[in-house]
Design a protein around this motif. Structure first.
Motif, PDB file in Angstrom:
ATOM      1  N   ILE A 160      92.381 -24.296  70.932  1.00 50.06           N
ATOM      2  CA  ILE A 160      91.981 -23.133  70.135  1.00 50.06           C
ATOM      3  C   ILE A 160      90.463 -23.131  69.978  1.00 50.06           C
ATOM      4  O   ILE A 160      89.860 -24.140  69.599  1.00 50.06           O
ATOM      5  N   ALA A 161      89.842 -22.004  70.265  1.00 52.56           N
ATOM      6  CA  ALA A 161      88.386 -21.889  70.153  1.00 52.56           C
ATOM      7  C   ALA A 161      88.018 -20.478  69.731  1.00 52.56           C
ATOM      8  O   ALA A 161      88.847 -19.558  69.792  1.00 52.56           O
ATOM      9  N   ALA A 162      86.785 -20.326  69.283  1.00 53.19           N
ATOM     10  CA  ALA A 162      86.282 -19.007  68.873  1.00 53.19           C
ATOM     11  C   ALA A 162      85.471 -18.404  70.005  1.00 53.19           C
ATOM     12  O   ALA A 162      84.775 -19.109  70.738  1.00 53.19           O
ATOM     13  N   VAL A 163      85.549 -17.095  70.127  1.00 54.17           N
ATOM     14  CA  VAL A 163      84.803 -16.383  71.173  1.00 54.17           C
ATOM     15  C   VAL A 163      83.972 -15.278  70.524  1.00 54.17           C
ATOM     16  O   VAL A 163      84.509 -14.401  69.843  1.00 54.17           O
ATOM     17  N   SER A 164      82.659 -15.359  70.739  1.00 52.96           N
ATOM     18  CA  SER A 164      81.758 -14.364  70.156  1.00 52.96           C
ATOM     19  C   SER A 164      80.983 -13.593  71.223  1.00 52.96           C
ATOM     20  O   SER A 164      80.187 -12.721  70.894  1.00 52.96           O
ATOM     21  N   VAL A 371      89.003 -14.176  68.945  1.00 48.68           N
ATOM     22  CA  VAL A 371      87.899 -13.289  69.297  1.00 48.68           C
ATOM     23  C   VAL A 371      87.393 -12.578  68.047  1.00 48.68           C
ATOM     24  O   VAL A 371      88.176 -12.006  67.280  1.00 48.68           O
ATOM     25  N   LEU A 372      86.084 -12.598  67.852  1.00 51.72           N
ATOM     26  CA  LEU A 372      85.489 -11.935  66.691  1.00 51.72           C
ATOM     27  C   LEU A 372      85.498 -10.418  66.874  1.00 51.72           C
ATOM     28  O   LEU A 372      85.492  -9.932  68.013  1.00 51.72           O
ATOM     29  N   PRO A 373      85.491  -9.657  65.781  1.00 53.03           N
ATOM     30  CA  PRO A 373      85.468  -8.188  65.879  1.00 53.03           C
ATOM     31  C   PRO A 373      84.266  -7.716  66.692  1.00 53.03           C
ATOM     32  O   PRO A 373      83.212  -8.358  66.726  1.00 53.03           O
ATOM     33  N   GLU A 374      84.436  -6.558  67.311  1.00 49.04           N
ATOM     34  CA  GLU A 374      83.400  -6.049  68.220  1.00 49.04           C
ATOM     35  C   GLU A 374      82.062  -5.843  67.507  1.00 49.04           C
ATOM     36  O   GLU A 374      81.000  -6.163  68.051  1.00 49.04           O
ATOM     37  N   ARG A 375      82.071  -5.317  66.289  1.00 47.73           N
ATOM     38  CA  ARG A 375      80.807  -5.082  65.587  1.00 47.73           C
ATOM     39  C   ARG A 375      80.049  -6.397  65.388  1.00 47.73           C
ATOM     40  O   ARG A 375      78.823  -6.457  65.545  1.00 47.73           O
ATOM     41  N   ILE A 376      80.769  -7.450  65.049  1.00 48.94           N
ATOM     42  CA  ILE A 376      80.137  -8.752  64.835  1.00 48.94           C
ATOM     43  C   ILE A 376      79.590  -9.283  66.153  1.00 48.94           C
ATOM     44  O   ILE A 376      78.483  -9.842  66.200  1.00 48.94           O
ATOM     45  N   VAL A 406      80.375 -18.294  63.134  1.00 49.22           N
ATOM     46  CA  VAL A 406      81.442 -17.979  64.095  1.00 49.22           C
ATOM     47  C   VAL A 406      82.602 -18.969  63.904  1.00 49.22           C
ATOM     48  O   VAL A 406      83.777 -18.581  63.842  1.00 49.22           O
ATOM     49  N   LYS A 407      82.274 -20.260  63.803  1.00 50.71           N
ATOM     50  CA  LYS A 407      83.308 -21.279  63.599  1.00 50.71           C
ATOM     51  C   LYS A 407      84.020 -21.074  62.264  1.00 50.71           C
ATOM     52  O   LYS A 407      85.253 -21.199  62.176  1.00 50.71           O
ATOM     53  N   LEU A 408      83.240 -20.776  61.216  1.00 51.97           N
ATOM     54  CA  LEU A 408      83.837 -20.539  59.908  1.00 51.97           C
ATOM     55  C   LEU A 408      84.787 -19.350  59.936  1.00 51.97           C
ATOM     56  O   LEU A 408      85.862 -19.381  59.321  1.00 51.97           O
ATOM     57  N   THR A 409      84.401 -18.292  60.630  1.00 49.46           N
ATOM     58  CA  THR A 409      85.246 -17.098  60.720  1.00 49.46           C
ATOM     59  C   THR A 409      86.604 -17.443  61.302  1.00 49.46           C
ATOM     60  O   THR A 409      87.652 -17.042  60.776  1.00 49.46           O
ATOM     61  N   ALA A 410      86.597 -18.216  62.386  1.00 45.20           N
ATOM     62  CA  ALA A 410      87.856 -18.603  63.031  1.00 45.20           C
ATOM     63  C   ALA A 410      88.678 -19.525  62.129  1.00 45.20           C
ATOM     64  O   ALA A 410      89.899 -19.369  62.007  1.00 45.20           O
TER      65      ALA A 410
END
Length: 540
Positions: A160-164, A371-376, A406-410
Motif C-alpha cells: 500500500i502506498a500513496a500516489v500524488s 490516490v490523492l484528489p485531483e485538486r491536491i 501526502v503520507k498523512l492523508t493516506a
C-alpha cells in the motif's frame, strides 16, 4: 531594593517614602521598556507562555520563565497602556497573581501551541475513539494518536502506498517524536496503541529498540532453505531437491520504539555509524542493508518491500541536536508532538477497546495505490515545478512538508475505517496535523534560542564580573601602594635615609610584600630616591 541618585535617569531620586520601593524589576522595566512596567510584566508573561515577546523578556533565565508559567495565567492579547502610578513589581510578582490579572480565555487559547485542536478531535468518530482510549488510561490524546500513526504505518501491507503524481509511489512509513520532560508520559502511548491495534501477523516485529543501522535492516532478515537446482542422487533423500540455507528478507513489517532520543543521537554520532543514513532511507522506503564479503553479514532489503514505523521519546533539550541537524534531512522526516494534554479529565472515561477496523487486515496481493484528489495533485505539482524552477524557496525544515502531508492523508484515510480512497477532508486533516507538528518544532527552536541567548548573557555577565573583580583588585592594590609609598616617604625622611631591611621591619606583615613596588611608586612621585641599600627622601 535599589536607590537612584542620578537626577537625569528619569527615576525617583534618593530614598523613597514608605510603601514605594525602587526595585530591580522597576529598573529592568526602565532600561528595556521605557519605564512602562505594565508592558514589561505582560511581555514576561508572553515570553513564559511562548507567545510573541520582545528580546529582553525572551532572554530571561529559563528558571524565571518556568516559575512565571507555574504561578501566572497566559495573557490574551497585546495591549499598550500607560504605566500605573505605583510600583507594580513590589513584592513577589511570581506569587502575586493579582499584579497582572488577564481576562478569561477560551479553552483553546490556554492549550500549549502545537496540540491538536478540538476541531480535529470532533471531526471523526475514530479520532474521538482514540482520545477516549488515551484518557481512559490518563494519557495524552496527542501521544496516542501520533503513536497509532507510526504503529499503523509499520503494520499495514508494504504494497500500500500513496500516489500524488510526483516521485512515483510514496511509502507510508512514519516517524514520530514525542517531546516531554523525563516521566512526562511519552511511553504510555505506545502501550495503549498496542491494545488499540493488536498485531495480526505473527512475524510482526513489535516495539524493537534501535542499536545500529545494520540492526534496522536485520529486523527484516532471516534464514530460509532454498533449492539449488540439484537432486539428491542417493541416500534417504534420493530424488528430493538439494537445498541450502540462505539469508534473505523473510518479513515485511517492523515497529521501533526508542524511549530516550538522546540514545539515538549518540548512536548516530559514533564513528562509522550508518544509523542516521539508514533512518533517512527507511523513512521514505528506500533500500536498506549492506553488502559485505561474508554472506552472514550481508543484508539486503529492497525498496518498497517493507513497512516501518518508529516512535522516539525526547526531552526538550535532547530534541534540539536532532532539529539542528536539518542539513542531513533527519528532522524533516519526523512528526513532532507534545506529551502534555490539558484536556485529560479528572474522572477516567470507559475504555472503548480496540479500533473497529484494523488497517493491517487489508492485505492486497498486488500494489494498492491511495490516490490523492485531483485538486491536491495539481496543487502539489504546481509547487513542485515552482521549486525546481527556482521561483519558490522553502525553509530547510519544511523541505519534506508536502511528502509528509501526502503520507498523512493516506494514513488518515486508512485509520478511518480502512478506506483506500483519499478525500479532500483527509488532506485538510493532514494539514492540521502537519501544522501542529510544525508548531511543536518551532516552540522547541524558540526555547533553544532563548536558552542560548540566556547562556550567552550569563557568559557575558561572568566576563564582566571577572573584569570588575580584576579592576577592583587593581584599584585596591593601587590604593595600598599609595598608602605604603607615603609611609616610605615618612620613614625615609630621617637623616641618612633608611635601609630596606629597616623599612621592612617597620611595615605591617601584610604590607611587606608591596615594599619594593611602593618604593617605585614613591620614586615616581619624586618623594624618595634609592642609593644602594638605602632609601632617602628627595629634597627640593
Amino acid at each position: 531594593m535599589a536607590v537612584n541618585w542620578s537626577e537625569r535617569s528619569g527615576l525617583p531620586v534618593g530614598q523613597q517614602p514608605p510603601g514605594r520601593k525602587l526595585t530591580v524589576p522597576t529598573l529592568w522595566a526602565h532600561l528595556h521598556y521605557g519605564g512602562n512596567e505594565r508592558e514589561a510584566t505582560r511581555d514576561v508573561l508572553r515570553a513564559a507562555f511562548d507567545q510573541d515577546a520582545q528580546a529582553p523578556a525572551r532572554t530571561l533565565p529559563a528558571a524565571v520563565l518556568t516559575r512565571v508559567r507555574q504561578h501566572c495565567r497566559p495573557p490574551t492579547q497585546r495591549r499598550d497602556v500607560p504605566p500605573p502610578p505605583g510600583d507594580m513589581w513590589t513584592g513577589d510578582p511570581l506569587n502575586d497573581t493579582a499584579a497582572a490579572e488577564p481576562p478569561e480565555e477560551s479553552e483553546d487559547a490556554k492549550r500549549p501551541r502545537g496540540l491538536l485542536p478540538e476541531e480535529f478531535w470532533s471531526r471523526r468518530a475514530v479520532h474521538q475513539h482514540i482520545r477516549q482510549a488515551a484518557h481512559a488510561e490518563g494519557s495524552s490524546g496527542d501521544v496516542l494518536f501520533y503513536s497509532l500513526l507510526a504503529r499503523m504505518s509499520a503494520m499495514i501491507s508494504h504494497r500500500i502506498a500513496a500516489v500524488s503524481g510526483i516521485g512515483g509511489r510514496a511509502s507510508l512509513n512514519m516517524f514520530v517524536a514525542i517531546v516531554a520532560a523525563s516521566g512526562g508520559g511519552k511511553s504510555i502511548g505506545t502501550k495503549v496503541a498496542r491494545s488499540l491495534l493488536p498485531p495480526l501477523d505473527p512475524e510482526f516485529r513489535d516495539g524493537l529498540p534501535i542499536g545500529s543501522g545494520e540492526g534496522i535492516a536485520e529486523a527484516f532478515m532471516g534464514t530460509v532453505d532454498e533449492e539449488t537446482g540439484e537432486i539428491h542422487a542417493k541416500g534417504p533423500l534420493k530424488g528430493d531437491p538439494v537445498t541450502k540455507k540462505v539469508r534473505k528478507q523473510v518479513r515485511h513489517n517492523a515497529y521501533f520504539y526508542v524511549d530516550e532520543g538522546q540514545t539515538l543521537a549518540r548512536l548516530a554520532e559514533r564513528a562509522g555509524s550508518v544509523l542516521g543514513e539508514t533512518l533517512r532511507r527507511a523513512a521514505i522506503g528506500e533500500t536498506l542493508g549492506q553488502t559485505n564479503a561474508s554472506e552472514e553479514r550481508t543484508r539486503y532489503v529492497a525498496a518498497g518491500s517493507y513497512s516501518l514505523g518508529m516512535v522516539v521519546g525526547f526531552q526538550p533539550s535532547t530534541a534540539m541536536p536532532v532539529i539542528a541537524d536539518a542539513s542531513t534531512g533527519t528532522p524533516q522526516r519526523f512528526l513532532w508532538a507534545w506529551a502534555a494534554d490539558p484536556s485529560i479529565p479528572d474522572e477516567p472515561p470507559a475504555s472503548p477497546g480496540p479500533l473497529p477496523v484494523n488497517p493491517a487486515s487489508l492485505q492486497p496481493t498486488d500494489e494498492l495505490d491511495i490516490v490523492l484528489p485531483e485538486r491536491i495533485r495539481r496543487l502539489l505539482w504546481a509547487e513542485h515545478v515552482a521549486r525546481n524552477r527556482g521561483e519558490l524557496e522553502i525553509d530547510e525544515l519544511d523541505g519534506h512538508a508536502n511528502l509528509m502531508k501526502v503520507k498523512l492523508t493516506a494514513l488518515l484515510a486508512l485509520l478511518d475505517g480502512g478506506r483506500t480512497d483519499a478525500t479532500e477532508e483527509d488532506w485538510e486533516l493532514a494539514e492540521v496535523v502537519w501544522q501542529s507538528s510544525c508548531a511543536v518544532r518551532a516552540t522547541l527552536i524558540q526555547r533553544a534560542e532563548r536558552e542560548a541567548e540566556a547562556a550567552r548573557r550569563r557568559e557575558q555577565d561572568a566576563k564582566v564580573a571577572q573584569e570588575l573583580r580584576t579592576h577592583q583588585a587593581k584599584t585596591d592594590t593601587d590604593r595600598t601602594l599609595q598608602r605604603i609609598a607615603r609611609l616610605v616617604k615618612k620613614h625615609a625622611s630621617a637623616v641618612g635615609g633608611i635601609t630596606f631591611g629597616e623599612l621592612n621591619r617597620r611595615l605591617r606583615s601584610s604590607d611587606r610584600e608591596f615594599l619594593r613596588r611602593a618604593v617605585e611608586v614613591a620614586e615616581a612621585h619624586e618623594w624618595v630616591f634609592v642609593e644602594g641599600d638605602r632609601v632617602c627622601v628627595q629634597t627640593e
